[in-house]
Enzyme design. Structure first.
Site, PDB file in Angstrom:
ATOM      1  CB  THR A 179      -0.840  -0.056   1.288  1.00  0.00           C
ATOM      2  OG1 THR A 179      -1.716  -1.157   1.181  1.00  0.00           O
ATOM      3  CG2 THR A 179      -1.619   1.207   1.561  1.00  0.00           C
ATOM      4  CG  ASP A 210      -5.928  -0.610   6.920  1.00  0.00           C
ATOM      5  OD1 ASP A 210      -5.828  -1.443   5.990  1.00  0.00           O
ATOM      6  OD2 ASP A 210      -4.971   0.080   7.313  1.00  0.00           O
TER       7      ASP A 210
HETATM    8  N1  ASP Z   1      -3.650  -2.328   4.759  1.00  0.00           N
HETATM    9  C1  ASP Z   1      -3.936  -2.822   3.445  1.00  0.00           C
HETATM   10  C2  ASP Z   1      -5.197  -3.643   3.504  1.00  0.00           C
HETATM   11  O1  ASP Z   1      -5.385  -4.369   4.439  1.00  0.00           O
HETATM   12  C3  ASP Z   1      -2.853  -3.658   2.874  1.00  0.00           C
HETATM   13  C4  ASP Z   1      -1.487  -3.044   2.901  1.00  0.00           C
HETATM   14  O2  ASP Z   1      -1.206  -2.166   3.704  1.00  0.00           O
HETATM   15  O3  ASP Z   1      -0.665  -3.421   2.082  1.00  0.00           O
HETATM   16  O4  ASP Z   1      -5.970  -3.575   2.575  1.00  0.00           O
END
Ligand code: ASP
Length: 315
Positions: A179, A210
């Protein structure tokens, strides 16, 4: 006279902190070529945001410019190069929040080249905070946002990760981070935070993480700090993680670095993994994680700058 001094030297530093995801990032796995590419694109993203801030533009516009570089790069799990859902599609979540309290978010959208632009438009052009799925998609079309066909988002690396995830034991089927996020502070002392993601590899049934949830993956308040998180979204949602950093500053008077570390300690205690970036209105920055690495960088008007990948590389 005082006005002149303020004009020349500003009231405090301005600048930005970014992340490109936290996870099991190993030097051996990355290889020198890929590591250099990551560092280069992180620097490009910092440059894009910093140029806006230097020109006196808002933290909102700097955040958008920064995230767009990361979304357009195939290296990160956002926009082009996003991970695949169980069905082999790319589905995006994104959000932005300003230190004044305004916010916009979209979830489970497809084919929008820059999901962060949709989140921004939801904040600026609707009375709502979050639009999802088909409705959000229709709004993107109405706005005339750039759409791309499926192959634009495809990368072999992410496709292979999906195949691996589908063969892995059940509790290891969801692990892939990457992300992207930013917290920016402009010359007017206004903060903004934004996050964009393809979510988790192999996600199913319209799963939303999230990143588009205000308070979980993104939060911003000029009185405390801006935060963007990355990691296992379910833990960030249950822990209201981004807001938790801000709440500790409000209620315990913690400094941003202390609040950020305590929040990550809580995440660890609950069995979650990930990291976050945070910055307060004085330009103090935190970059914390409980993973082996987090793609990250800062560029501040007082000279603090750099990009880092591995945990033990901390500035
Ligand atoms: N937090 C993100 C999710 O759970 C994934 C990530 O941070 O790579 O969708």
């Amino acid at each position: 006279m005082i006005w002149l001094i303020l004009l020349c030297f500003g009231e405090g530093p301005y600048g930005l902190v970014i992340h490109g995801g936290a996870g099991t990032i190993k030097k051996e796995q990355l290889g020198d070529g890929l590591e250099a590419q990551y560092r280069q694109v992180l620097q490009q993203a910092l440059d894009a945001g910093y140029a806006k801030l230097q020109a006196g533009e808002s933290s909102e516009s700097a955040s958008i410019a920064t995230i767009m570089v990361l979304e357009d790069s195939s290296l990160f799990n956002a926009g082009r190069g996003a991970v695949f859902t169980h069905e082999g599609k790319n589905e995006f979540d994104a959000s932005i929040m300003l230190g004044s309290g305004r916010a916009g978010a979209c979830a489970a959208i497809r084919n929008v080249r820059n999901p962060i632009l949709l989140a921004q438009a939801i904040m600026n052009k609707t009375p709502h905070v979050m639009l999802v799925g088909e409705g959000a998609q229709a709004f993107a079309v109405e706005l005339g946002l750039k759409l791309e066909p499926d192959p634009y988002f495809f990368t072999e690396r992410r496709w292979n990760q999906l195949q691996k995830a589908q063969e892995a034991p059940p509790d290891e089927r969801w692990q892939k981070f990457g992300t992207v996020g930013v917290v920016a502070l402009d010359q007017q002392g206004q903060l903004a935070a934004a996050t964009s993601t393809g979510g988790l590899t192999n996600k199913r049934f319209g799963r939303v993480g999230d990143s588009p949830i205000i308070g979980a993956g993104t939060y911003c308040d000029n009185q405390t700090c801006g935060v963007s998180g990355t990691g296992q979204g379910e833990f960030f949602m249950r822990g209201v993680t981004a807001y938790d950093v801000s709440a500790m500053m409000t209620y315990l008077n913690d400094r941003v670095e202390v609040a950020a570390q305590k929040t990550i300690d809580k995440l660890t205690e609950r069995g979650g993994s990930g990291g976050l970036i945070a910055m307060d209105a004085g330009g103090n920055v935190a970059m914390v994680m409980n993973t082996a690495g987090m793609y990250r960088g800062i560029q501040m008007s007082d000279g603090r700058k750099g990009v880092w990948i591995f945990k033990d590389e901390n500035p």
